[in-house]
Design a protein around this motif. Structure first.
Motif, short mmCIF file in Angstrom:
data_model
loop_
_atom_site.label_atom_id
_atom_site.label_comp_id
_atom_site.label_asym_id
_atom_site.label_seq_id
_atom_site.Cartn_x
_atom_site.Cartn_y
_atom_site.Cartn_z
N LYS A 211 0.76 -1.15 0.05
CA LYS A 211 -0.11 -0.05 -0.03
C LYS A 211 0.81 1.35 -0.12
CE LYS A 211 -3.74 -2.53 0.18
NZ LYS A 211 -4.48 -2.57 -1.32
N LEU A 225 0.78 11.63 -4.64
CA LEU A 225 -0.71 11.89 -4.68
C LEU A 225 -0.93 13.67 -4.47
CD1 LEU A 225 -3.45 10.84 -4.55
CD2 LEU A 225 -3.24 10.74 -2.08
N GLY A 231 -3.26 9.17 -9.08
CA GLY A 231 -4.70 9.52 -8.52
C GLY A 231 -5.20 8.77 -7.28
N PRO A 232 -6.30 9.11 -6.86
CA PRO A 232 -6.76 8.53 -5.36
C PRO A 232 -7.41 7.18 -5.53
CG PRO A 232 -8.35 10.21 -6.45
CD PRO A 232 -7.07 10.40 -7.16
N ASP A 233 -7.28 6.54 -6.96
CA ASP A 233 -7.64 5.22 -7.05
C ASP A 233 -6.60 4.49 -7.29
OD1 ASP A 233 -7.00 6.54 -9.54
OD2 ASP A 233 -8.52 5.33 -10.73
N SER A 234 -5.14 5.09 -7.05
CA SER A 234 -4.11 4.20 -7.11
C SER A 234 -3.95 3.10 -5.95
CB SER A 234 -2.66 5.25 -6.92
OG SER A 234 -1.64 4.34 -6.89
N PRO A 235 -3.59 1.74 -6.46
CA PRO A 235 -3.61 0.77 -5.42
C PRO A 235 -2.44 1.16 -4.25
CG PRO A 235 -2.85 0.11 -7.46
CD PRO A 235 -3.15 1.48 -7.75
#
Length: 255
Positions: A211, A225, A231-235
């Motif tokens: 993470k 970020l 982006g905020p959807d990055s794993p």
């Protein structure tokens, strides 16, 4: 994220960071000693290019009893015999995270030291197309020499691979890491969101289930970020740590 200009008070135990990641020291460990004295972290991790001017355990003697010390190596840690020996042959040589996962302050931390070199593996190509699959295979080839029997001294160092390639990323180390699980991945190279980064490190982070990815090498502090590089959807989150800088983890007030 903490910075040198806004250190956490050492006497506030609730603010004591679990891990502090240090950017490339290049032989200057005074900022490290100062930060550890102020922050009192449970553990520290160097992100490569330590280039210790004396054995690492001597450089870090004032803090060895205060915190647990780990590192990955960078490309400059194989620049000279002294750079190599002061790191890998120091009393802290067994604290190299390269190619393994260790539980550090409650986090599973995976390490991949060194840099990609095309003569070993161009990560834009599939693993099976790598020029050299492992350090062992490179050493065996060097020992055979040009005529199959005599050692080619131009291709060996201390009877093994050239010193430079002790800081090369070999496919077998990468593959072994892909089979493990970790919360945090520390690398010297940067992932693909950096202008000079590599998608292979994104893939590794995903395989690990990490993470957080933290890297050095580029001498700049980057919150990927916040700067819109991911982006905020990055794993996973990504942080670059600058030369002689640090990243305290977890961020203040978060676990």
């Amino acid at each position: 994220m903490a910075s040198d200009s806004n250190p956490r008070p050492a006497n506030a135990s609730e603010d004591r960071p679990k891990i502090v990641f240090f950017g490339d020291p290049h032989g200057d460990f005074n900022p490290v000693l100062d930060a550890v004295e102020r922050l009192q972290p449970e553990a520290i991790v160097f992100l490569g290019d330590l280039q210790a001017r004396q054995p690492l355990h001597v450089e870090l003697a004032p803090i060895r009893k205060q915190t647990k010390i780990w590192f990955i190596h960078g490309n400059h840690d194989s620049d000279s015999d002294e750079d190599f020996d002061h790191l890998f042959h120091s009393e802290l040589g067994d604290r190299n995270l390269d190619g393994q996962v260790q539980v550090i302050s409650g986090y599973r931390v995976a390490g991949l030291g060194g840099v990609f070199r095309d003569k070993v593996w161009d990560p834009a190509l599939p693993l099976e197309q790598a020029a050299v699959p492992s350090a062992e295979s490179m050493a065996a080839h060097a020992r055979r020499g040009r005529f199959g029997t005599e050692v080619d001294l131009r291709s060996t160092w201390r009877g093994g691979i050239l010193r430079k390639h002790h800081s090369s990323i070999f496919p077998n180390v990468y593959q072994a890491l892909c089979r493990l699980r970790a919360d945090i991945l520390v690398t010297h190279e940067a992932p693909s969101a950096h202008a000079y980064g590599f998608r292979a490190l994104d893939d590794l982070a995903v395989h690990l289930g990490a993470k957080l990815v933290v890297h050095g090498h580029h001498h700049k502090a980057i919150d990927y970020l916040k700067e819109g590089l991911i982006g905020p959807d990055s794993p996973f989150l990504v942080h670059g740590v600058g030369k002689n800088g640090f990243l305290a983890w977890p961020p203040r007030g978060q676990e």
